[in-house]
Scaffold this motif. Structure first.
Motif, PDB file in Angstrom:
ATOM      1  N   ASP A   1      -8.416  10.930  -2.096  1.00 18.08           N
ATOM      2  CA  ASP A   1      -9.805  10.671  -1.692  1.00 18.08           C
ATOM      3  C   ASP A   1      -9.958   9.354  -0.941  1.00 18.08           C
ATOM      4  N   GLY A   2      -8.843   8.633  -0.737  1.00 17.42           N
ATOM      5  CA  GLY A   2      -8.898   7.354  -0.038  1.00 17.42           C
ATOM      6  C   GLY A   2      -9.142   6.166  -0.945  1.00 17.42           C
ATOM      7  N   ALA A   3      -9.435   6.405  -2.215  1.00 15.15           N
ATOM      8  CA  ALA A   3      -9.704   5.308  -3.146  1.00 15.15           C
ATOM      9  C   ALA A   3      -8.403   4.601  -3.520  1.00 15.15           C
ATOM     10  N   ALA A   4      -8.504   3.276  -3.720  1.00  9.60           N
ATOM     11  CA  ALA A   4      -7.325   2.468  -4.035  1.00  9.60           C
ATOM     12  C   ALA A   4      -7.319   2.089  -5.513  1.00  9.60           C
ATOM     13  N   ARG A   5      -6.140   2.192  -6.152  1.00  9.15           N
ATOM     14  CA  ARG A   5      -5.958   1.775  -7.538  1.00  9.15           C
ATOM     15  C   ARG A   5      -4.839   0.732  -7.550  1.00  9.15           C
ATOM     16  N   TYR A   6      -5.095  -0.406  -8.229  1.00  3.22           N
ATOM     17  CA  TYR A   6      -4.241  -1.588  -8.056  1.00  3.22           C
ATOM     18  C   TYR A   6      -3.422  -1.937  -9.300  1.00  3.22           C
ATOM     19  N   THR A   7      -2.205  -2.455  -9.061  1.00  3.67           N
ATOM     20  CA  THR A   7      -1.384  -3.105 -10.068  1.00  3.67           C
ATOM     21  C   THR A   7      -1.005  -4.472  -9.506  1.00  3.67           C
ATOM     22  N   PHE A   8      -1.245  -5.554 -10.286  1.00  2.00           N
ATOM     23  CA  PHE A   8      -1.149  -6.899  -9.735  1.00  2.00           C
ATOM     24  C   PHE A   8       0.010  -7.710 -10.307  1.00  2.00           C
ATOM     25  N   ASP A   9       0.539  -8.603  -9.467  1.00  2.22           N
ATOM     26  CA  ASP A   9       1.458  -9.660  -9.877  1.00  2.22           C
ATOM     27  C   ASP A   9       0.898 -10.939  -9.266  1.00  2.22           C
ATOM     28  N   VAL A  10      -0.016 -11.593 -10.005  1.00  7.38           N
ATOM     29  CA  VAL A  10      -0.820 -12.679  -9.444  1.00  7.38           C
ATOM     30  C   VAL A  10      -0.646 -13.955 -10.246  1.00  7.38           C
ATOM     31  N   ASP A  11      -0.436 -15.055  -9.529  1.00  2.85           N
ATOM     32  CA  ASP A  11      -0.445 -16.397 -10.106  1.00  2.85           C
ATOM     33  C   ASP A  11      -1.647 -17.116  -9.501  1.00  2.85           C
ATOM     34  N   TRP A  12      -2.579 -17.559 -10.343  1.00  2.00           N
ATOM     35  CA  TRP A  12      -3.772 -18.216  -9.828  1.00  2.00           C
ATOM     36  C   TRP A  12      -3.931 -19.582 -10.489  1.00  2.00           C
ATOM     37  N   SER A  13      -3.522 -20.612  -9.748  1.00  3.61           N
ATOM     38  CA  SER A  13      -3.684 -21.977 -10.215  1.00  3.61           C
ATOM     39  C   SER A  13      -4.096 -22.837  -9.028  1.00  3.61           C
TER      40      SER A  13
ATOM     41  N   THR B   1       4.245 -16.154  -3.543  1.00  3.77           N
ATOM     42  CA  THR B   1       2.943 -15.592  -3.173  1.00  3.77           C
ATOM     43  C   THR B   1       2.657 -14.340  -3.994  1.00  3.77           C
ATOM     44  N   SER B   2       1.415 -14.187  -4.404  1.00  5.57           N
ATOM     45  CA  SER B   2       1.009 -13.063  -5.250  1.00  5.57           C
ATOM     46  C   SER B   2       1.043 -11.739  -4.479  1.00  5.57           C
ATOM     47  N   THR B   3       1.268 -10.658  -5.231  1.00  7.79           N
ATOM     48  CA  THR B   3       1.295  -9.322  -4.629  1.00  7.79           C
ATOM     49  C   THR B   3       0.442  -8.359  -5.453  1.00  7.79           C
ATOM     50  N   ALA B   4       0.068  -7.245  -4.803  1.00 10.89           N
ATOM     51  CA  ALA B   4      -0.671  -6.191  -5.485  1.00 10.89           C
ATOM     52  C   ALA B   4      -0.187  -4.851  -4.958  1.00 10.89           C
ATOM     53  N   LEU B   5       0.122  -3.930  -5.859  1.00 14.48           N
ATOM     54  CA  LEU B   5       0.475  -2.571  -5.467  1.00 14.48           C
ATOM     55  C   LEU B   5      -0.808  -1.755  -5.412  1.00 14.48           C
ATOM     56  N   ALA B   6      -1.135  -1.257  -4.218  1.00 14.31           N
ATOM     57  CA  ALA B   6      -2.346  -0.449  -4.037  1.00 14.31           C
ATOM     58  C   ALA B   6      -1.944   1.006  -3.837  1.00 14.31           C
ATOM     59  N   GLN B   7      -2.254   1.841  -4.833  1.00 18.03           N
ATOM     60  CA  GLN B   7      -1.941   3.269  -4.752  1.00 18.03           C
ATOM     61  C   GLN B   7      -3.158   3.987  -4.172  1.00 18.03           C
ATOM     62  N   ILE B   8      -3.024   4.594  -2.989  1.00 15.51           N
ATOM     63  CA  ILE B   8      -4.130   5.272  -2.329  1.00 15.51           C
ATOM     64  C   ILE B   8      -4.128   6.747  -2.719  1.00 15.51           C
ATOM     65  N   GLY B   9      -5.234   7.210  -3.307  1.00 15.77           N
ATOM     66  CA  GLY B   9      -5.343   8.607  -3.701  1.00 15.77           C
ATOM     67  C   GLY B   9      -5.732   9.502  -2.540  1.00 15.77           C
TER      68      GLY B   9
ATOM     69  N   VAL C   1       0.836  -1.201   0.000  1.00 16.82           N
ATOM     70  CA  VAL C   1       0.000   0.000   0.000  1.00 16.82           C
ATOM     71  C   VAL C   1       0.871   1.251   0.000  1.00 16.82           C
ATOM     72  N   ARG C   2       0.717   2.058  -1.041  1.00 17.04           N
ATOM     73  CA  ARG C   2       1.450   3.323  -1.139  1.00 17.04           C
ATOM     74  C   ARG C   2       0.451   4.460  -0.951  1.00 17.04           C
ATOM     75  N   ARG C   3       0.559   5.172   0.150  1.00 17.16           N
ATOM     76  CA  ARG C   3      -0.413   6.192   0.500  1.00 17.16           C
ATOM     77  C   ARG C   3      -0.093   7.539  -0.140  1.00 17.16           C
ATOM     78  N   ALA C   4      -1.081   8.424  -0.127  1.00 20.83           N
ATOM     79  CA  ALA C   4      -0.945   9.724  -0.781  1.00 20.83           C
ATOM     80  C   ALA C   4       0.208  10.530  -0.189  1.00 20.83           C
ATOM     81  N   ASP C   5       0.546  10.307   1.099  1.00 18.71           N
ATOM     82  CA  ASP C   5       1.633  11.054   1.727  1.00 18.71           C
ATOM     83  C   ASP C   5       3.007  10.420   1.493  1.00 18.71           C
ATOM     84  N   GLY C   6       3.032   9.330   0.686  1.00 19.08           N
ATOM     85  CA  GLY C   6       4.285   8.668   0.366  1.00 19.08           C
ATOM     86  C   GLY C   6       4.623   7.482   1.247  1.00 19.08           C
ATOM     87  N   ALA C   7       3.892   7.291   2.325  1.00 17.41           N
ATOM     88  CA  ALA C   7       4.148   6.157   3.219  1.00 17.41           C
ATOM     89  C   ALA C   7       3.805   4.850   2.511  1.00 17.41           C
ATOM     90  N   VAL C   8       4.608   3.795   2.790  1.00 18.16           N
ATOM     91  CA  VAL C   8       4.407   2.488   2.169  1.00 18.16           C
ATOM     92  C   VAL C   8       4.320   1.427   3.271  1.00 18.16           C
TER      93      VAL C   8
END
Length: 301
Positions: free
Chosen positions: A91-103, A81-89, A16-23
């Motif tokens: 307004d608090g809304a999350a926008r995702y970029t994924f690295d997912v293996d689903w089998s 294990t799969s990961t997702a980058l969640a960019q928090i705007g 999770v990468r927040r609007a203030d830069g915190a991760v």
């Protein structure tokens, strides 16, 4: 507790990468959040997912089991294990970029579950999605099916194939929950009320369409109900829809007959519990879903 819920789907570590830069890194994945939410609401839940015996996977496992979720042994099947980058705007809304293996090398065992919940990436991303659809289509008649598409367009296959798969799963489901964004992607240009009626015509007994801070629309053959969301200060929206889904399932697993009495009064009660639970989650960082006691206290206030 009157029955067990089997949740099938992905687990990820949300970076999770927040609007203030915190991760920060938190356990996520829509089905994982639903399993967590059910456990915290006092429901017995088994979770068939896909994890690796790495640091991320062990963290997911500890997080879920600490809440009371039974992680199925066959879930330990990945190389990473799969990961997702969640960019928090702002307004608090999350926008995702994924690295997912689903089998799923091992087909999930319903094991007498009262409800099977599926959805999100795991319902669309092959090869695991094929196994998910097979499991749902061959479930016992007495087993209730719940579905949340939780559309992540960047990871979906051909759009027409994804819509067709969603419609097949919806026809098998007793409850379908989707967001306003899901509805717009699946049925572009159609009014939400039309989307809900279209889905009801496919067979589900309850359709819930969430609208963020505007609440939710719940509909059945016995009527429909607009439920307002509590006015709260939003920290982020991660896990809000999953909390709503878990709250819906929890109410049904405790009293399956509720699906036979879905008049506007019943829809209002079900929806109010679910939006109240989701409103608690959005006031917290990440998918920190509430307990039954916290929801009851919020309702009392």
């Amino acid at each position: 507790m009157t029955g067990c819920v089997l949740v099938i789907g992905e687990s990820v570590i949300d970076i999770v990468r927040r609007a203030d830069g915190a991760v920060e890194e938190v356990v996520g994945g829509s089905p994982a959040n639903v399993a967590l939410g059910l456990a915290r609401l006092g429901v017995r839940v088994r979770f068939h997912t896909a994890l690796a015996r790495d640091a991320h996977g062990e963290r997911v496992g500890r997080h879920l089991t600490a809440a009371g979720v039974e992680v199925v042994v066959a879930s330990w099947s990945l190389g990473a294990t799969s990961t997702a980058l969640a960019q928090i705007g702002a307004d608090g809304a999350a926008r995702y970029t994924f690295d997912v293996d689903w089998s799923l090398p091992t087909e999930p065992d319903p094991g007498g579950a009262a409800i099977i919940h599926v959805g999100s990436i795991s319902a669309f991303l092959d090869p695991g999605a094929l196994v998910v659809e097979q499991t749902v289509s061959t479930a016992d008649q007495d087993t209730l099916i719940t579905l949340d598409p939780n559309i992540r367009a960047a990871l979906l296959p051909d759009r027409a194939d994804a819509v067709a798969r969603f419609q097949r799963l919806a026809a098998l489901a007793d409850i379908v929950k989707l967001s306003d964004e899901d509805a717009a992607w699946l049925y572009p240009g159609e009014r939400e009320e039309v989307v809900v009626r279209r889905l009801l015509a496919r067979g589900p007994r309850l359709v819930a369409l969430t609208r963020g801070s505007s609440g939710a629309l719940l509909a059945s053959r016995g009527g429909n109900r607009l439920v307002s969301a509590p006015s709260v200060r939003v920290r982020d929206t991660v896990g809000a829809g999953d909390t709503f889904m878990a709250a819906l399932i929890a109410q049904v697993v405790r009293g399956p007959s509720v699906l036979d009495e879905l008049d506007p009064h019943a829809l209002d009660a079900i929806g109010t519990f679910a939006v109240t639970a989701a409103a608690i989650t959005v006031q917290r960082a990440g998918a920190d879903v509430p307990t039954e006691g916290e929801v009851r206290q919020a309702l009392a206030r």
